[in-house]
Design an enzyme around this catalytic site. Structure first.
Site, PDB file in Angstrom:
ATOM      1  N   CYS A   2       0.847  -1.199   0.000  1.00 41.51           N
ATOM      2  CA  CYS A   2       0.000   0.000   0.000  1.00 41.51           C
ATOM      3  C   CYS A   2       0.881   1.247   0.000  1.00 41.51           C
ATOM      4  O   CYS A   2       2.054   1.202   0.303  1.00 41.51           O
ATOM      5  CB  CYS A   2      -0.874   0.003   1.253  1.00 41.51           C
ATOM      6  SG  CYS A   2      -1.845  -1.480   1.411  1.00 41.51           S
ATOM      7  N   ARG A  27       2.524   1.239  -6.003  1.00 35.92           N
ATOM      8  CA  ARG A  27       2.688   0.319  -4.866  1.00 35.92           C
ATOM      9  C   ARG A  27       1.420  -0.489  -4.615  1.00 35.92           C
ATOM     10  O   ARG A  27       1.457  -1.526  -3.972  1.00 35.92           O
ATOM     11  CB  ARG A  27       3.011   1.097  -3.593  1.00 35.92           C
ATOM     12  CG  ARG A  27       4.337   1.828  -3.597  1.00 35.92           C
ATOM     13  CD  ARG A  27       4.498   2.629  -2.343  1.00 35.92           C
ATOM     14  NE  ARG A  27       4.482   1.772  -1.172  1.00 35.92           N
ATOM     15  CZ  ARG A  27       5.577   1.206  -0.667  1.00 35.92           C
ATOM     16  NH1 ARG A  27       6.737   1.412  -1.244  1.00 35.92           N
ATOM     17  NH2 ARG A  27       5.519   0.434   0.399  1.00 35.92           N
ATOM     18  N   TRP A  79      -3.422  -2.035  -1.662  1.00 36.18           N
ATOM     19  CA  TRP A  79      -3.304  -3.346  -2.306  1.00 36.18           C
ATOM     20  C   TRP A  79      -3.907  -4.305  -1.287  1.00 36.18           C
ATOM     21  O   TRP A  79      -3.336  -4.533  -0.218  1.00 36.18           O
ATOM     22  CB  TRP A  79      -1.838  -3.679  -2.586  1.00 36.18           C
ATOM     23  CG  TRP A  79      -1.650  -4.973  -3.315  1.00 36.18           C
ATOM     24  CD1 TRP A  79      -1.812  -5.207  -4.652  1.00 36.18           C
ATOM     25  CD2 TRP A  79      -1.277  -6.230  -2.745  1.00 36.18           C
ATOM     26  NE1 TRP A  79      -1.550  -6.514  -4.950  1.00 36.18           N
ATOM     27  CE2 TRP A  79      -1.230  -7.179  -3.802  1.00 36.18           C
ATOM     28  CE3 TRP A  79      -0.977  -6.662  -1.466  1.00 36.18           C
ATOM     29  CZ2 TRP A  79      -0.889  -8.513  -3.612  1.00 36.18           C
ATOM     30  CZ3 TRP A  79      -0.646  -7.996  -1.276  1.00 36.18           C
ATOM     31  CH2 TRP A  79      -0.595  -8.900  -2.344  1.00 36.18           C
ATOM     32  N   ASN A 105      -0.085   0.311   6.256  1.00 40.98           N
ATOM     33  CA  ASN A 105       0.506  -0.610   5.295  1.00 40.98           C
ATOM     34  C   ASN A 105       1.105  -1.747   6.119  1.00 40.98           C
ATOM     35  O   ASN A 105       1.864  -1.504   7.045  1.00 40.98           O
ATOM     36  CB  ASN A 105       1.602   0.096   4.486  1.00 40.98           C
ATOM     37  CG  ASN A 105       2.258  -0.849   3.481  1.00 40.98           C
ATOM     38  OD1 ASN A 105       1.678  -1.867   3.113  1.00 40.98           O
ATOM     39  ND2 ASN A 105       3.461  -0.516   3.057  1.00 40.98           N
ATOM     40  N   GLY A 106       0.721  -2.998   5.805  1.00 44.60           N
ATOM     41  CA  GLY A 106       1.244  -4.137   6.565  1.00 44.60           C
ATOM     42  C   GLY A 106       0.101  -5.080   6.912  1.00 44.60           C
ATOM     43  O   GLY A 106      -1.004  -4.968   6.398  1.00 44.60           O
ATOM     44  N   GLU A 486      12.953 -15.067 -16.515  1.00 44.53           N
ATOM     45  CA  GLU A 486      12.648 -13.633 -16.389  1.00 44.53           C
ATOM     46  C   GLU A 486      11.794 -13.163 -17.571  1.00 44.53           C
ATOM     47  O   GLU A 486      10.843 -12.399 -17.393  1.00 44.53           O
ATOM     48  CB  GLU A 486      13.946 -12.838 -16.286  1.00 44.53           C
ATOM     49  CG  GLU A 486      13.789 -11.335 -16.266  1.00 44.53           C
ATOM     50  CD  GLU A 486      12.931 -10.804 -15.116  1.00 44.53           C
ATOM     51  OE1 GLU A 486      12.653 -11.570 -14.172  1.00 44.53           O
ATOM     52  OE2 GLU A 486      12.510  -9.636 -15.198  1.00 44.53           O
ATOM     53  N   LYS A 490       8.107 -11.414 -17.196  1.00 48.49           N
ATOM     54  CA  LYS A 490       7.753 -10.119 -17.815  1.00 48.49           C
ATOM     55  C   LYS A 490       6.480 -10.264 -18.633  1.00 48.49           C
ATOM     56  O   LYS A 490       5.553  -9.471 -18.534  1.00 48.49           O
ATOM     57  CB  LYS A 490       8.886  -9.613 -18.712  1.00 48.49           C
ATOM     58  CG  LYS A 490      10.098  -9.100 -17.979  1.00 48.49           C
ATOM     59  CD  LYS A 490       9.891  -7.767 -17.285  1.00 48.49           C
ATOM     60  CE  LYS A 490       9.535  -7.810 -15.846  1.00 48.49           C
ATOM     61  NZ  LYS A 490      10.257  -8.459 -14.833  1.00 48.49           N
ATOM     62  N   GLU A 493       3.258 -11.057 -16.415  1.00 46.48           N
ATOM     63  CA  GLU A 493       2.787 -10.075 -15.420  1.00 46.48           C
ATOM     64  C   GLU A 493       2.237  -8.804 -16.073  1.00 46.48           C
ATOM     65  O   GLU A 493       1.490  -8.067 -15.443  1.00 46.48           O
ATOM     66  CB  GLU A 493       3.866  -9.739 -14.403  1.00 46.48           C
ATOM     67  CG  GLU A 493       5.046  -8.946 -14.887  1.00 46.48           C
ATOM     68  CD  GLU A 493       5.992  -8.574 -13.733  1.00 46.48           C
ATOM     69  OE1 GLU A 493       5.554  -8.363 -12.609  1.00 46.48           O
ATOM     70  OE2 GLU A 493       7.195  -8.497 -13.994  1.00 46.48           O
ATOM     71  N   HIS A 509      10.761 -33.445 -20.876  1.00 48.49           N
ATOM     72  CA  HIS A 509      10.415 -34.287 -19.705  1.00 48.49           C
ATOM     73  C   HIS A 509       8.997 -34.009 -19.210  1.00 48.49           C
ATOM     74  O   HIS A 509       8.700 -34.166 -18.033  1.00 48.49           O
ATOM     75  CB  HIS A 509      11.439 -34.043 -18.590  1.00 48.49           C
ATOM     76  CG  HIS A 509      12.822 -34.468 -18.953  1.00 48.49           C
ATOM     77  ND1 HIS A 509      13.212 -35.780 -19.028  1.00 48.49           N
ATOM     78  CD2 HIS A 509      13.887 -33.738 -19.349  1.00 48.49           C
ATOM     79  CE1 HIS A 509      14.470 -35.859 -19.409  1.00 48.49           C
ATOM     80  NE2 HIS A 509      14.919 -34.626 -19.602  1.00 48.49           N
ATOM     81  N   LYS A 608       4.169  -2.994  -6.504  1.00 51.41           N
ATOM     82  CA  LYS A 608       5.592  -2.846  -6.808  1.00 51.41           C
ATOM     83  C   LYS A 608       6.474  -3.444  -5.718  1.00 51.41           C
ATOM     84  O   LYS A 608       7.499  -4.037  -6.005  1.00 51.41           O
ATOM     85  CB  LYS A 608       5.937  -1.363  -6.974  1.00 51.41           C
ATOM     86  CG  LYS A 608       7.395  -1.110  -7.322  1.00 51.41           C
ATOM     87  CD  LYS A 608       7.784  -1.758  -8.635  1.00 51.41           C
ATOM     88  CE  LYS A 608       9.220  -1.522  -8.995  1.00 51.41           C
ATOM     89  NZ  LYS A 608       9.607  -2.284 -10.205  1.00 51.41           N
TER      90      LYS A 608
HETATM   91  C1  AGP Z   1       9.171  -8.201 -11.086  1.00 48.35           C
HETATM   92  O1  AGP Z   1       8.807  -7.683 -12.354  1.00 48.35           O
HETATM   93  C2  AGP Z   1       8.056  -8.103 -10.076  1.00 48.35           C
HETATM   94  N1  AGP Z   1       7.603  -6.793  -9.937  1.00 48.35           N
HETATM   95  C3  AGP Z   1       8.389  -8.814  -8.784  1.00 48.35           C
HETATM   96  O2  AGP Z   1       8.652 -10.161  -9.096  1.00 48.35           O
HETATM   97  C4  AGP Z   1       9.614  -8.251  -7.988  1.00 48.35           C
HETATM   98  O3  AGP Z   1      10.805  -8.536  -8.671  1.00 48.35           O
HETATM   99  C5  AGP Z   1       9.654  -8.969  -6.632  1.00 48.35           C
HETATM  100  O4  AGP Z   1       8.474  -8.657  -5.938  1.00 48.35           O
HETATM  101  C6  AGP Z   1      10.873  -8.581  -5.780  1.00 48.35           C
HETATM  102  O5  AGP Z   1      10.853  -7.206  -5.522  1.00 48.35           O
HETATM  103  P1  AGP Z   1      12.193  -6.513  -4.918  1.00 48.35           P
HETATM  104  O6  AGP Z   1      13.255  -6.665  -5.942  1.00 48.35           O
HETATM  105  O7  AGP Z   1      11.797  -5.095  -4.668  1.00 48.35           O
HETATM  106  O8  AGP Z   1      12.530  -7.267  -3.652  1.00 48.35           O
END
Ligand code: AGP
Length: 613
Positions: A2, A27, A79, A105-106, A486, A490, A493, A509, A608
């Site tokens: 959040c 966020r 969030w 937040n938390g 990776e 990308k 997401e 496999h 984020k």
């Molecule tokens: C990556 O595109 C995502 N946003 C997510 O996997 C991110 O890498 C992960 O949450 C880790 O975040 P950080 O690097 O801030 O710890």
């Protein structure tokens, strides 16, 4: 997770709160709200959805005077963790009296038992959130001193919090506190900003104070009094942010993600600058605070992270084993703490985190400290919790990464990991000549990325042939295997296409059962050891009707001959090739998502920085 913003000063609060939320929307963005004090009463506006909805609603519901006369307030973009993203669950939440407002937040782990006790005392709850319980708890503890009531309430709380609190009974002050969720204070002249991260502060000041866990602060327009939860004063230094407000803008790009993709050559220059020493063929990473002798005593490197940061760690694992002839392993940060890891004083634990706030990675840092390991952070956000709790490490200097999908942080993480591998290697058997050659390779990374960025239009055109797919497979070998993971992350997401990364040999496999005519397989067939086997795996996919997009080394006619589509990557060391290859996949994912009309910078369900476990 959040976003929290609090403002107190000489300007009108609501427009500042809304703008602050806009900067924090990456966020978390499923609902938003704000609270101010107007004529001795707390007034609240809330809306489901984006911050723009909140602004529209407040403009419709509030008299214009509220937008000009109130000089302090708190706001929140959510969030959802407890309760769906509805208006009633949006923050701020009020206590029973309606005189105290809280944004949080938390996660409050013991909110159910607290709620039951408060209900037995007459509290009536309107939401499903844990945060509303905290508001009622503060109200229940209030005896005329808001600061003390917040202290007392937080002593009852188990879990994590970053909060801001105002009361109609005590105008002109904000109480803020943190445990496990970041809070940063912006110190400007005659005004103070409270925020979850510095991007909401940049337009006011670059002078900030980061609260530590269990800090609580009484904030007014021109004063900050920081104490611990036992009401003992603590001293927190003012630091200067490295970046200004402009660095958190789109710079003329359609999305932050595209801006951040194109920033990568400069970000990589920032990450590399001053960190290579060609006279000894090594890297200079003073932030590690280690002598060659310290490094020689490291028997194993354990890399911990989540998501994209886990993927960069996997590349680091290959690099450290290859260059430093040292055991290296990657562990998913969330798993690390619960598996009772076998680590000790001769282990270097590298915590990789762009935000420096990821709860799972922070938990791993704390466990590694507990076990006596040598702990370092690879973070992008200066002063972030992981950066401060590891106490040493290397900053990425990539600048604020706003788009939820990580791009520039990933490539800067890999560049730093390559430099760590070089430094470790030169403290062992890696020769000066080999070190010099590798250092020159690292120095060339920005220009390799610039070359791939020149293919942006071609990749955009290629993307048109893949945007209607429901599934996609990314395959690679060696250090290109993490790049495949990776690339899949990308794509999934931001475009919501179901994409999976596999080691090229793994497809046969089991997963190859999923291939049908036209299923896209994005194959990382760079000219690196094992390429011929990858070409064989590609033939196995083609025999089942798959459509192959090959990422191949420039001039590799053999590889080009087996692909349906190709993206060429400049020839370079296999470990270094991971970065330009990843950039090509970032562009591929971006253009597919753009063509599919997706919400690229703020994908559904994501945030984020995941500051809850
Ligand atoms: C990556 O595109 C995502 N946003 C997510 O996997 C991110 O890498 C992960 O949450 C880790 O975040 P950080 O690097 O801030 O710890």
């Amino acid at each position: 997770m959040c976003g929290i913003v609090g403002y107190i000063g000489k300007s009108a609060a609501p427009p500042i709160l809304i703008n602050g939320l806009r900067r924090l929307e990456y966020r978390g963005y499923d609902s938003a709200g704000m609270a101010i004090v107007d004529h001795g009463k707390i007034v609240v506006a809330k809306a489901a959805g984006k911050v723009a909805n909140l602004n529209d609603k407040a403009k419709a519901e509030w008299p214009a005077s509220r937008f000009t006369e109130s000089s302090y307030g708190i706001a929140h973009t959510r969030w959802a963790t407890h309760g769906p993203p509805t208006e009633v669950n949006a923050h701020p939440h009020l206590d029973q009296s309606g005189d105290i407002a809280v944004v949080h937040n938390g996660i409050i782990e013991n909110y159910r038992s607290l709620r039951a006790k408060l209900e037995a005392k007459g509290s009536k709850f309107v939401s499903e959130t844990d945060t509303e319980v905290l508001a009622h708890l503060i109200g229940d503890r209030y005896r005329g001193d808001l600061f003390q009531a917040v202290c007392d309430a937080l002593h009852q709380v188990e879990g994590t919090f970053g909060i801001a609190v105002i009361s109609a009974k005590e105008p002109g002050k904000i109480i803020t506190a943190r445990r496990g969720s970041p809070i940063v204070l912006g110190i400007a002249s005659g005004e103070t900003i409270v925020a979850s991260d510095a991007s909401a502060i940049l337009s006011h000041t670059q002078r900030v104070i980061y609260l530590d866990d269990n800090d609580i602060a009484l904030v007014t327009a021109d004063h900050v009094d920081i104490r611990d939860l036992n009401n003992v004063p603590v001293n927190r230094e003012i630091s200067e942010l490295e970046f200004d407000a402009g660095s958190a803008e789109k710079g003329g790009h359609e999305h932050f993600m595209l801006k951040e993709i194109f920033e990568q050559p400069d970000c990589l220059r920032n990450a590399i600058r001053g960190r290579l020493d060609f006279s000894i063929g090594s890297s200079v990473l003073s932030g590690m605070g280690t002598s060659p002798r310290d490094l020689a005593e490291i028997h194993r490197v354990v890399l911990v992270g989540c998501g994209t940061s886990l993927h960069s760690g996997l590349i680091g694992e290959y690099a450290i084993e290859d260059l430093a002839d040292t055991l290296a392993e990657v562990q998913q940060a969330a798993e690390f703490r619960y598996r009772n890891p076998i680590i000790g004083r001769n282990d270097l634990v590298l915590a990789i985190s762009q935000s420096g706030e990821t709860a799972d990675t922070l938990a791993a840092v704390r466990e590694a400290h507990q076990k006596g390991a040598f702990v370092m952070g690879l973070c992008n956000v200066v002063g972030s919790t992981i950066a401060r709790e590891t106490g040493r490490g290397i900053y990425l200097h990539a600048g604020p990464e706003i788009s939820v999908a990580s791009t520039k942080a990933f490539t800067s993480q890999v560049a730093v990991l390559l430099m760590i591998a070089l430094k470790l290697g030169r403290a062992r058997r890696f020769s000066r000549e080999d070190g010099l050659a590798f250092a020159l390779g690292i120095e060339s990374i920005p220009s390799l990325v610039e070359k791939v960025l020149e293919s942006n239009d071609k990749i955009a055109q290629l993307a048109e042939g893949y945007l209607h797919q429901q599934h996609a497979f990314f395959i690679g070998r060696g250090p290109m295997y993490p790049v495949a993971l990776e690339g899949a992350l990308k794509l999934k997401e931001i475009s919501y296409i179901h994409a999976e990364g596999y080691h090229a040999a793994e497809l046969k496999h089991g997963p190859i059962a999923l291939l049908e005519k036209g299923t896209p397989v994005i194959a990382l067939a760079n000219d690196i050891p094992g390429k011929d086997k990858t070409l064989g795996n590609i033939e196995e996919c083609k025999a089942r009707g798959a459509r192959i997009l090959g990422l191949i080394t420039e001039g590799d006619e053999e590889a080009a001959a087996v692909m349906d589509d190709i993206i060429t990557i400049p020839a370079c060391h296999p470990l270094i090739a991971t970065i330009p290859t990843a950039v090509a996949l970032q562009l591929f994912a971006y253009h597919i998502a753009r063509l599919r009309g997706c919400e690229i910078d703020q994908p559904r369900n994501l945030a984020k920085s995941v500051t809850v476990e």
